[in-house]
Write a protein that holds these residues in place. Structure first.
Motif, PDB file in Angstrom:
ATOM      1  N   ARG A   5       0.844  -1.191   0.000  1.00 53.64           N
ATOM      2  CA  ARG A   5       0.000   0.000   0.000  1.00 53.64           C
ATOM      3  C   ARG A   5       0.880   1.242   0.000  1.00 53.64           C
ATOM      4  O   ARG A   5       1.910   1.302   0.677  1.00 53.64           O
ATOM      5  N   ASP A   6       0.465   2.219  -0.773  1.00 53.70           N
ATOM      6  CA  ASP A   6       1.168   3.494  -0.815  1.00 53.70           C
ATOM      7  C   ASP A   6       0.817   4.297   0.424  1.00 53.70           C
ATOM      8  O   ASP A   6      -0.356   4.542   0.710  1.00 53.70           O
ATOM      9  N   VAL A   7       1.830   4.706   1.157  1.00 60.26           N
ATOM     10  CA  VAL A   7       1.637   5.448   2.409  1.00 60.26           C
ATOM     11  C   VAL A   7       1.720   6.942   2.170  1.00 60.26           C
ATOM     12  O   VAL A   7       0.959   7.731   2.736  1.00 60.26           O
ATOM     13  N   SER A   8       2.648   7.350   1.336  1.00 61.89           N
ATOM     14  CA  SER A   8       2.847   8.748   0.965  1.00 61.89           C
ATOM     15  C   SER A   8       3.577   8.750  -0.371  1.00 61.89           C
ATOM     16  O   SER A   8       4.027   7.696  -0.832  1.00 61.89           O
ATOM     17  N   GLY A  65       6.031   8.287  -3.022  1.00 69.41           N
ATOM     18  CA  GLY A  65       7.345   7.658  -3.045  1.00 69.41           C
ATOM     19  C   GLY A  65       7.595   6.634  -1.960  1.00 69.41           C
ATOM     20  O   GLY A  65       8.701   6.093  -1.875  1.00 69.41           O
ATOM     21  N   LEU A  66       6.590   6.344  -1.125  1.00 70.10           N
ATOM     22  CA  LEU A  66       6.797   5.393  -0.032  1.00 70.10           C
ATOM     23  C   LEU A  66       5.718   4.307  -0.073  1.00 70.10           C
ATOM     24  O   LEU A  66       4.519   4.608  -0.015  1.00 70.10           O
ATOM     25  N   THR A  67       6.158   3.053  -0.145  1.00 65.70           N
ATOM     26  CA  THR A  67       5.262   1.904  -0.170  1.00 65.70           C
ATOM     27  C   THR A  67       5.548   1.014   1.034  1.00 65.70           C
ATOM     28  O   THR A  67       6.717   0.723   1.336  1.00 65.70           O
ATOM     29  N   GLN A  68       4.486   0.584   1.705  1.00 68.75           N
ATOM     30  CA  GLN A  68       4.587  -0.345   2.823  1.00 68.75           C
ATOM     31  C   GLN A  68       4.182  -1.730   2.343  1.00 68.75           C
ATOM     32  O   GLN A  68       3.131  -1.905   1.746  1.00 68.75           O
ATOM     33  N   ILE A  69       5.038  -2.716   2.605  1.00 67.60           N
ATOM     34  CA  ILE A  69       4.835  -4.079   2.131  1.00 67.60           C
ATOM     35  C   ILE A  69       4.886  -5.022   3.326  1.00 67.60           C
ATOM     36  O   ILE A  69       5.723  -4.857   4.219  1.00 67.60           O
ATOM     37  N   ASP A  70       3.973  -6.001   3.349  1.00 65.60           N
ATOM     38  CA  ASP A  70       4.089  -7.063   4.337  1.00 65.60           C
ATOM     39  C   ASP A  70       3.747  -8.393   3.674  1.00 65.60           C
ATOM     40  O   ASP A  70       3.431  -8.444   2.482  1.00 65.60           O
ATOM     41  N   GLU A  71       3.834  -9.471   4.441  1.00 66.86           N
ATOM     42  CA  GLU A  71       3.630 -10.815   3.904  1.00 66.86           C
ATOM     43  C   GLU A  71       2.323 -11.375   4.464  1.00 66.86           C
ATOM     44  O   GLU A  71       2.262 -11.762   5.635  1.00 66.86           O
ATOM     45  N   PRO A  72       1.267 -11.436   3.655  1.00 67.38           N
ATOM     46  CA  PRO A  72      -0.071 -11.737   4.164  1.00 67.38           C
ATOM     47  C   PRO A  72      -0.252 -13.143   4.715  1.00 67.38           C
ATOM     48  O   PRO A  72      -1.150 -13.375   5.521  1.00 67.38           O
ATOM     49  N   TYR A  73       0.572 -14.087   4.313  1.00 65.43           N
ATOM     50  CA  TYR A  73       0.398 -15.457   4.778  1.00 65.43           C
ATOM     51  C   TYR A  73       1.258 -15.779   6.002  1.00 65.43           C
ATOM     52  O   TYR A  73       1.334 -16.926   6.435  1.00 65.43           O
TER      53      TYR A  73
END
Length: 241
Positions: free
Chosen positions: A2-5, A7-15
């Protein structure tokens, strides 16, 4: 993702179980890109970023990877990247089992009823993958120590050494834009200072340093971003116990 601001993307591992679902922060700079932490390394983070870059119509650039500390949920995917930086006080991804009880024992975590006794992941990315003996590959990291600067062209991040959670925990501070990538030193939940690599006295000294920082956007190792006021609340709660 998800784009937070801008130029900044937050990524996690859903499983991944929430206990090991660490944040991966992708900051796209003018001249270089920055990747803060790399998750568990179960699926290819590099390929995911290349695909995302292509869908945005951008040219892939090899990022500077900074590991905030050596725990598996933050350093497991680092072997894929060419420019990895970490504090020499930690060994990246020394604990590699994703069996809940084994992971907790090797990390030194206290028994937690919310942590499953079985596996910490609910999906397998490839055949014959054994999460009980997760192979992260060979991680080679350049030392990142206090005062070092990560220069992206339009943003400059200073390395802060903040031991306590682990000996080699670091954070990245953009003093101009008042942004802090904090790793597991501070996030809005129970802070862990009783693991094998933890030191509560070091943690308190790190909190004193954080208390004096002029920051407004904290990008933690787990959970959502928060502001200066939440940061101060977390620090007060930790230092008063």
């Amino acid at each position: 993702m998800r784009d937070v601001s801008p130029g900044l993307t937050q990524i996690d591992e859903p499983y991944a179980h929430e206990f090991v679902r660490g944040n991966i922060w992708w900051r796209q700079g003018r001249d270089r890109d920055l990747l803060v932490d790399t998750g568990l390394g179960i699926a290819s983070l590099r390929q995911a970023l290349r695909t995302l870059t292509a869908t945005q119509g951008l040219t892939w650039r090899e990022p500077i990877v900074v590991l905030t500390h050596g725990h598996l949920d933050h350093a497991g995917g680092a072997a894929e990247f060419a420019d990895v930086r970490a504090h020499p006080g930690d060994v990246p991804a020394a604990v590699t089992s994703l069996h809940g009880r084994t992971f907790a024992q090797q990390l030194g975590a206290k028994p937690d009823p919310s942590l499953p006794e079985g596996l910490l992941v609910s999906a397998s990315p490839r055949a014959a993958w054994d999460p009980r003996h997760h192979d992260v590959g060979e991680i080679t990291a350049t030392p990142a120590e206090a005062g070092d600067i990560i220069d992206l062209g339009d943003r400059r991040y200073e390395v802060l050494h903040l031991p306590g959670h682990t000996h080699g925990s670091i954070a990245l501070l953009d003093r101009v834009n008042r942004e802090l990538f904090s790793g597991d030193v501070v996030y809005d939940d129970i802070l862990l200072d009783d693991l094998h690599e933890s030191d509560p006295e070091d943690y308190r000294r790190s909190m004193d340093l954080l208390r004096r920082l002029d920051v407004n956007d904290v990008r933690p190792g787990h959970g959502s971003s928060f502001d200066h006021y939440v940061l101060q609340r977390i620090i007060r709660a930790y230092t008063s116990r």
